[in-house]
Design a protein around this motif. Structure first.
Motif, mmCIF file in Angstrom:
data_model
loop_
_atom_site.group_PDB
_atom_site.id
_atom_site.type_symbol
_atom_site.label_atom_id
_atom_site.label_comp_id
_atom_site.label_asym_id
_atom_site.label_seq_id
_atom_site.Cartn_x
_atom_site.Cartn_y
_atom_site.Cartn_z
ATOM 1 N N PRO A 249 63.172 110.917 8.508
ATOM 2 C CA PRO A 249 63.895 111.365 7.188
ATOM 3 C C PRO A 249 63.011 110.637 6.266
ATOM 4 C CG PRO A 249 65.592 110.285 8.172
ATOM 5 C CD PRO A 249 64.641 110.738 9.360
ATOM 6 N N VAL A 250 61.639 110.339 5.686
ATOM 7 C CA VAL A 250 61.243 109.074 5.919
ATOM 8 C C VAL A 250 60.382 109.982 4.705
ATOM 9 C CG1 VAL A 250 61.434 107.713 7.709
ATOM 10 C CG2 VAL A 250 59.542 109.512 7.154
ATOM 11 N N ASP A 251 59.161 109.479 4.058
ATOM 12 C CA ASP A 251 58.049 109.669 3.361
ATOM 13 C C ASP A 251 56.895 109.699 3.869
ATOM 14 O OD1 ASP A 251 57.014 107.053 3.998
ATOM 15 O OD2 ASP A 251 57.582 107.054 1.307
ATOM 16 N N LEU A 252 56.079 110.553 4.014
ATOM 17 C CA LEU A 252 54.198 110.719 4.102
ATOM 18 C C LEU A 252 54.281 109.500 4.581
ATOM 19 C CD1 LEU A 252 52.800 113.180 5.483
ATOM 20 C CD2 LEU A 252 51.397 112.462 2.941
ATOM 21 N N ALA A 253 53.981 108.664 3.982
ATOM 22 C CA ALA A 253 53.236 106.445 4.356
ATOM 23 C C ALA A 253 53.925 106.351 5.164
ATOM 24 C CB ALA A 253 53.254 106.092 2.992
ATOM 25 N N LYS A 254 55.386 106.069 5.713
ATOM 26 C CA LYS A 254 56.083 106.285 7.031
ATOM 27 C C LYS A 254 55.537 107.154 8.550
ATOM 28 C CE LYS A 254 58.783 103.413 9.287
ATOM 29 N NZ LYS A 254 58.215 101.802 9.398
ATOM 30 N N VAL A 287 44.742 115.735 3.974
ATOM 31 C CA VAL A 287 45.187 117.086 3.787
ATOM 32 C C VAL A 287 45.619 117.065 1.765
ATOM 33 C CG1 VAL A 287 45.815 120.203 3.533
ATOM 34 C CG2 VAL A 287 44.906 118.914 5.422
ATOM 35 N N ARG A 288 45.166 117.527 1.108
ATOM 36 C CA ARG A 288 45.378 116.971 -0.481
ATOM 37 C C ARG A 288 45.856 118.371 -1.128
ATOM 38 N NH1 ARG A 288 41.348 113.300 0.202
ATOM 39 N NH2 ARG A 288 42.034 111.283 0.650
ATOM 40 N N ASN A 289 46.272 118.458 -2.389
ATOM 41 C CA ASN A 289 47.031 119.610 -2.628
ATOM 42 C C ASN A 289 45.596 119.688 -3.843
ATOM 43 O OD1 ASN A 289 47.890 118.387 -4.498
ATOM 44 N ND2 ASN A 289 49.482 118.533 -4.637
ATOM 45 N N SER A 290 45.380 120.985 -5.079
ATOM 46 C CA SER A 290 44.582 121.002 -5.786
ATOM 47 C C SER A 290 44.676 119.398 -7.236
ATOM 48 C CB SER A 290 44.445 122.218 -6.815
ATOM 49 O OG SER A 290 46.128 122.403 -6.975
ATOM 50 N N SER A 291 45.657 119.347 -6.990
ATOM 51 C CA SER A 291 46.154 117.864 -7.827
ATOM 52 C C SER A 291 45.806 116.545 -6.943
ATOM 53 C CB SER A 291 47.167 117.782 -8.118
ATOM 54 O OG SER A 291 48.000 119.009 -8.737
ATOM 55 N N GLY A 292 44.764 116.516 -6.307
ATOM 56 C CA GLY A 292 44.727 116.006 -5.219
ATOM 57 C C GLY A 292 46.195 114.605 -4.549
ATOM 58 N N GLU A 293 47.151 115.204 -4.625
ATOM 59 C CA GLU A 293 48.231 114.905 -3.823
ATOM 60 C C GLU A 293 47.674 114.508 -2.522
ATOM 61 O OE1 GLU A 293 52.665 114.890 -3.852
ATOM 62 O OE2 GLU A 293 51.770 116.901 -4.303
ATOM 63 N N ASN A 294 48.056 113.511 -2.209
ATOM 64 C CA ASN A 294 48.294 113.755 0.083
ATOM 65 C C ASN A 294 49.413 114.668 0.297
ATOM 66 O OD1 ASN A 294 46.503 112.191 -0.406
ATOM 67 N ND2 ASN A 294 46.771 109.874 0.211
ATOM 68 N N LEU A 295 48.975 115.981 1.410
ATOM 69 C CA LEU A 295 50.040 116.448 1.956
ATOM 70 C C LEU A 295 50.433 116.414 3.508
ATOM 71 C CD1 LEU A 295 49.634 120.238 -0.305
ATOM 72 C CD2 LEU A 295 51.258 117.943 -0.690
ATOM 73 N N ALA A 296 49.619 115.284 3.792
ATOM 74 C CA ALA A 296 49.046 116.002 5.899
ATOM 75 C C ALA A 296 48.038 115.500 5.630
ATOM 76 C CB ALA A 296 49.046 116.961 6.015
ATOM 77 N N TYR A 297 48.039 114.359 6.811
ATOM 78 C CA TYR A 297 46.887 113.504 7.493
ATOM 79 C C TYR A 297 46.331 114.458 9.311
ATOM 80 C CZ TYR A 297 47.544 110.416 4.260
ATOM 81 O OH TYR A 297 48.096 109.758 3.255
ATOM 82 N N SER A 298 45.862 114.634 9.723
ATOM 83 C CA SER A 298 45.486 115.221 10.825
ATOM 84 C C SER A 298 44.399 114.399 11.401
ATOM 85 C CB SER A 298 44.893 116.165 10.734
ATOM 86 O OG SER A 298 43.784 116.438 9.823
ATOM 87 N N TYR A 299 44.688 114.207 12.876
ATOM 88 C CA TYR A 299 43.830 113.361 14.391
ATOM 89 C C TYR A 299 43.864 114.244 15.409
ATOM 90 C CZ TYR A 299 42.734 110.384 17.977
ATOM 91 O OH TYR A 299 42.601 110.073 19.251
ATOM 92 N N ALA A 300 42.307 114.211 15.895
ATOM 93 C CA ALA A 300 42.393 115.613 17.441
ATOM 94 C C ALA A 300 41.070 114.572 17.775
ATOM 95 C CB ALA A 300 40.775 116.470 16.412
ATOM 96 N N ARG A 301 41.364 114.431 19.188
ATOM 97 C CA ARG A 301 39.957 113.973 19.965
ATOM 98 C C ARG A 301 40.121 114.404 21.344
ATOM 99 N NH1 ARG A 301 38.422 107.832 21.462
ATOM 100 N NH2 ARG A 301 36.341 107.967 21.616
ATOM 101 N N GLY A 302 38.771 115.413 21.834
ATOM 102 C CA GLY A 302 38.873 115.574 22.772
ATOM 103 C C GLY A 302 38.853 114.793 24.152
ATOM 104 N N TRP A 303 39.543 115.001 25.498
ATOM 105 C CA TRP A 303 38.684 113.768 26.569
ATOM 106 C C TRP A 303 38.817 115.356 27.787
ATOM 107 C CZ3 TRP A 303 43.480 114.680 29.958
ATOM 108 C CH2 TRP A 303 44.762 115.020 29.596
ATOM 109 N N ASP A 304 38.558 114.359 28.908
ATOM 110 C CA ASP A 304 37.828 115.247 29.963
ATOM 111 C C ASP A 304 38.502 114.860 31.465
ATOM 112 O OD1 ASP A 304 36.498 117.253 28.600
ATOM 113 O OD2 ASP A 304 34.539 115.927 28.858
ATOM 114 N N THR A 305 38.923 115.462 32.305
ATOM 115 C CA THR A 305 39.076 114.421 33.505
ATOM 116 C C THR A 305 37.662 115.056 34.626
ATOM 117 O OG1 THR A 305 39.889 117.039 34.727
ATOM 118 C CG2 THR A 305 41.492 115.597 33.269
#
Length: 387
Positions: A249-254, A287-305
């Motif tokens: 129950p927090v905002d996107l920044a938190k 990820v931003r909407n058409s008005s430039g508002e931030n809607l989401a953040y994403s991170y991805a990284r591959g790893w091997d065993t």
């Protein structure tokens, strides 16, 4: 831990230049729903699978269909001109996954499994149960070899892949016939994929969907703010793929701060492990909407065993629909996109099906939290795409 989201979608949708050396994406995905000239509408009957369809075929093309396709995996129909079957072959594949498979994700995995390493998706003509994709085989110094157009249709855990394969340089010869074939697709049955899903209601009232066949375990959040919910999801009996869903129950920044802590813990885990190592640098996107508002953040990284396994971990933070809360979603899964051809056939199919089911469950949870219910239901309607 961790997740996919818009970063995964951007990985699925390459720029036009990724495949279109000579052909724009608009040209590759062109559709014509008109019977004229040397074309006729024909039916492709596929038993009691629920996948029978009709489409527009050039006269002279033969249809072969499995006499009893019910329950059969693999190629269940072929469409071709006898004198040109080595030039253009349309194969119809039935694939059964361990749980719900999102159509564009299944199509992307199918193309990667079949050695297409330049893949684009027509998002304007795709939803959760239908997808148009194209792929090219590219080798440095040699350019493009084979090319493919496909349609993917999902009925839950059962998916139909219609795969047209041809030489890249031959596309101009076949593009009119392929535009009519794919543009004229009419499925005889609606998708019942929505019936293959369950829902979970969080403490704050948020609702997310997940596929049948997944086990959901709610974690103890007694010492966290009211409205906090944490879930671990795993495919029944399998270590991978696995998901986490954190609702706050927090905002996107938190929420971004919470995700940063997850990324730090994951980085430390892989960096200090004698049995795993990172494959390349992390990818991050806002990820931003058409008005430039931030809607989401994403991170991805591959790893091997050290045993040769190839995995991807992704984290995604987003605003939830309607309510004043955010969700942090995560996915650990096999990575079908990295050199799958180095594995034997059995391992390839395990990686392929694991990646598709993991990504599909992740996208399902993400979209059901970020969209209102009417939008979610429309996303499972074939009529929204295939008229």
């Amino acid at each position: 831990m961790a997740a996919v989201g818009a970063l995964l979608l951007s990985a699925l949708v390459f720029s036009d230049a990724a495949i279109a050396r000579n052909y724009s994406a608009e040209r590759i995905f062109a559709t014509i729903n008109e019977v004229s000239g040397n074309f006729s509408r024909k039916r492709v009957k596929l038993g009691n699978t629920g996948f029978s369809f009709s489409t527009i075929l050039q006269n002279g093309m033969n249809i072969w269909a499995e006499a009893n396709p019910d329950g059969k995996e693999g190629v269940i129909a072929r469409i071709y001109e006898p004198e040109n079957r080595d030039k253009l072959m349309i194969e119809v594949h039935h694939i059964r996954f361990p749980s719900f498979a999102e159509a564009p994700t299944a199509g992307h995995g199918f193309l990667a499994l079949n050695n297409y390493n330049r893949i684009i998706t027509d998002r304007q003509k795709s939803n959760s149960v239908f997808g148009f994709l194209a792929g090219g085989e590219f080798q440095d110094g040699r350019g493009y070899g084979r090319m493919a157009r496909i349609a993917a249709i999902s009925h839950g855990r059962d998916v139909l892949i219609i795969h047209a394969a041809f030489d890249y340089d031959d596309y101009p010869k076949y593009e009119n016939a392929l535009a009519r074939f794919f543009g004229g697709l009419e499925m005889e049955n609606e998708s019942d994929a929505l019936k293959s899903l369950n829902e979970e209601t969080a403490k704050g009232g948020e609702v997310f969907l997940y596929p049948q066949g997944w086990k959901v375990k709610e974690a103890d959040t007694g010492d966290k703010p009211r409205g906090t919910s944490d879930y671990n999801l795993s495919l029944e009996g399998e270590e991978y793929p696995n998901l986490v869903v954190h609702i706050r129950p927090v905002d996107l920044a938190k929420g971004r701060e919470v995700a940063a802590g997850m990324i730090s813990a994951f980085t430390k885990q892989i960096s200090e492990s004698p049995k795993a190592s990172f494959a390349g640098e992390a990818e991050m996107e806002t990820v931003r909407n058409s008005s430039g508002e931030n809607l989401a953040y994403s991170y991805a990284r591959g790893w091997d065993t050290t045993q040769g396994g190839r995995f991807v971990t992704e984290i995604y933070v987003q605003k939830n629909a309607a309510l004043s809360s955010i969700s942090i979603l995560g996915l650990n899964t096999y990575d079908v996109r990295r050199n799958i051809g180095s594995f034997d056939k059995d391992a390839q199919h395990i990686i392929f099906k694991g990646w598709v089911t993991g990504v599909s469950a992740y996208l399902l949870a993400q979209n059901s939290l970020a969209q209102d219910r009417n939008d979610v239901v429309r996303n499972f309607d074939l009529k929204e795409i295939v008229r």
